[in-house]
Every structure is written in C-alpha cells, then in structure tokens.
Design an enzyme around this catalytic site. Structure first.
Site, short mmCIF file in Angstrom:
data_model
loop_
_atom_site.label_atom_id
_atom_site.label_comp_id
_atom_site.label_asym_id
_atom_site.label_seq_id
_atom_site.Cartn_x
_atom_site.Cartn_y
_atom_site.Cartn_z
N SER A 138 0.84 -1.20 0.00
CA SER A 138 0.00 0.00 0.00
C SER A 138 0.87 1.25 0.00
CB SER A 138 -0.91 0.03 1.24
OG SER A 138 -1.59 1.26 1.34
N TYR B 214 -0.81 -0.38 9.92
CA TYR B 214 -1.03 -0.77 8.52
C TYR B 214 0.17 -0.37 7.65
CZ TYR B 214 -3.60 -1.01 4.04
OH TYR B 214 -4.02 -1.30 2.77
N LYS C 184 2.55 -2.94 5.63
CA LYS C 184 2.58 -2.91 4.17
C LYS C 184 3.99 -2.63 3.63
CE LYS C 184 -1.60 -4.00 3.00
NZ LYS C 184 -1.82 -5.34 2.42
#
Length: 295
Positions: free
Chosen positions: A143, A156, A160
C-alpha cells in the site's frame, strides 16, 4: 492457486479473474468484519459458487492467515484439492486505524499479524512446494500508506512496507528456483477502504476520489503477474489506480557527502545537513503524491 481474503472486494475480483483465466482457485476468507471481528464461512463459499457457475474450479477455505498452523492449512487445501500449487496471492487484510499516540498494543498486533505475519506464513508454507517443482509465483498486496505515508495508520503502514521488504527477500532467495515475487499497491474503493474516517473535508475529498476507482481494475495486473508471460518479472512493486499502472521506486541513495577527516556532530550540522537538505523528503501522504484525479 490460493487467494487469501477473497470473500469480497479486491480478493474476490482476483479469484474470479484468475478462474476466468483457467486457474483452479482456493478462495480463502474467514469472513470477518473489516476490523477482523467475527467469522463467517459464507463469503468464501459464495465466491466459489460464482466461479463454479461460470464453469471454473474452486474450493473454499476459512482458515486464518494470522497463525502458522492455520495458514499452512490454506496451502494444504490447494494441494489436496488440485494436486499442486503454482500461485499465492497474499491479499487478506484488516484495518485498525488510530493515530500513533493513541494506538493500542492489540490494534498494532492484530494488523501486523494479518498483513505481515500472514503474508509470511502463507508464503513460507508454499515455499517448499515451489522450490521442489522449480516454479511458483507470489503476488503480495502492499500500500502507498507504507510506501509513501498516511495519517493514523502506523500499524497498517508498517505492515505494508514490511510486505514490500518480504517480497524482495523472497524474490532474491528463490530466484534460482524460478520463483517470482512481486507487490501490488491498489487504489480502489472497497469495504476495507470504506472504513477510513471522513471527519475532515480533506478526508471526505480523498474518499470521494477513491469511490471512483473500481476494485476490478486491479485484477488484470494480478492475472498477468501470475501468468507465464511474467516469467521475467520479479522483485518489483506496482501500483494500480483505475486505468493507470505505476512502477514504484525502491530505496536507493540520493546524495552523499564525504569528509576525509571524518565527521563530528558540529560538522554534520554545519556541512552535511545543509548539503543533503535539498533532497529531504517532505511529510507527504499518499494523496499528496497522487494528487491528480484517477484516469
């Protein structure tokens, strides 16, 4: 092949597209909420039913990627159902968004366990089979939250960016066995992205932009990467935004400074930093870098 988190959104589109291209698919999804709560076998089975109705072959699996033993069962399901495994798509994910200074240990661990540990566990379980058959392909979902940056997503973002490092290591370690590993950073409106806060005008504008990007647009790149046509493509990071495909940069030196007599804190302050500062990265977020409307 295995697609994790394939009960909806991007994962579902991957499973359907792979099956349409002739792949036999293990549709893995434990059927949780976006935050990873609850369990439901329905989403995975529904995608399997769609694939079978279209004439394809698929089986459902509801094991969690977040534990080594259960992640290994996902790979076993493919071997038992289809006799071999050629492709792993690490797509499963959850969100527990919170500003770093408020993030709980549980929120950190839950996201790391699913995204980063889960990608490792499933990949590692498949590795001996890929190695012995001298072929295989990994597609991991990264991401721009990690590659570039975003607010309120320390867990997150770290997971990622870790996945990008994991993929590169896999591509290096397994190149001599003809095993490929690549990443895709998707821009698309999905159930997971739908949980992004929309409290400020900036957040609302970002979400509206994301709504115009369909998850189905990501699938063609994944199908290509899984195909024999991509046999020379490995160790790369791609991004897909509507009809745009990007090849993302990877960390390399930008500028160096040298001082024959060595450095002191004082000379670093007076010489090194002024020379390097023009190349400093600003505190950009993903939407600052991808500032134009989707094409």
């Amino acid at each position: 092949m295995v697609v994790t988190g394939a009960g909806g959104g991007i994962g579902r589109d991957f499973a359907l597209a792979m099956a349409a291209a002739g792949a036999k698919v293990v549709v893995n999804d434990i059927g949780t909420s976006v935050k990873g709560e609850g369990r439901d076998a329905g989403p995975a089975q529904k995608v399997v039913d769609e694939i079978r109705a279209a004439g394809g072959q698929a089986v459902a699996n509801t094991d969690s990627v977040a534990e080594w033993e259960s992640a290994s069962k996902i790979v076993s399901t493919a071997l038992e159902a289809f006799g071999r495994l050629d492709v792993v798509v690490n797509n499963a994910g959850i969100l527990r968004d919170r500003f770093f200074f408020n993030m709980s240990i549980e929120e950190w661990r839950a996201v790391i366990d699913v995204h980063l540990n889960g990608s490792f566990y499933v990949s590692r379980a498949a590795a001996p089979h890929f190695k012995s058959q001298q072929s295989g392909c990994y597609v991991h979902m990264t991401s721009t939250s990690g590659l570039v940056g975003n607010l309120g997503q320390a867990n997150y973002s770290a997971a990622k960016l870790g996945i990008a490092g994991l993929s590169k290591s896999i591509s290096l370690d397994m190149a001599k066995y003809h095993v490929r590993s690549n990443c895709i950073a998707p821009f698309a409106w999905s159930r997971m992205i739908g949980s992004i806060p929309t409290e400020t005008e900036d957040q609302k504008a970002r979400v509206e932009k994301l709504k115009s990007m369909q998850t189905v647009k990501i699938a063609p790149l994944a199908v290509f990467l899984a195909s024999e046509d991509a046999r020379d493509v490995t160790g790369q990071i791609f991004a897909v935004r509507a009809n745009e495909i990007f090849l993302m940069s990877q960390s390399r030196p930008l500028r160096s400074v040298h001082r024959a007599e060595g450095w002191t804190p004082e000379t670093i302050s007076s010489q090194a930093i002024p020379a390097l500062k023009a190349h400093f990265y600003p505190l950009d977020r993903s939407q600052d870098v991808f500032s134009w409307d989707p094409l």
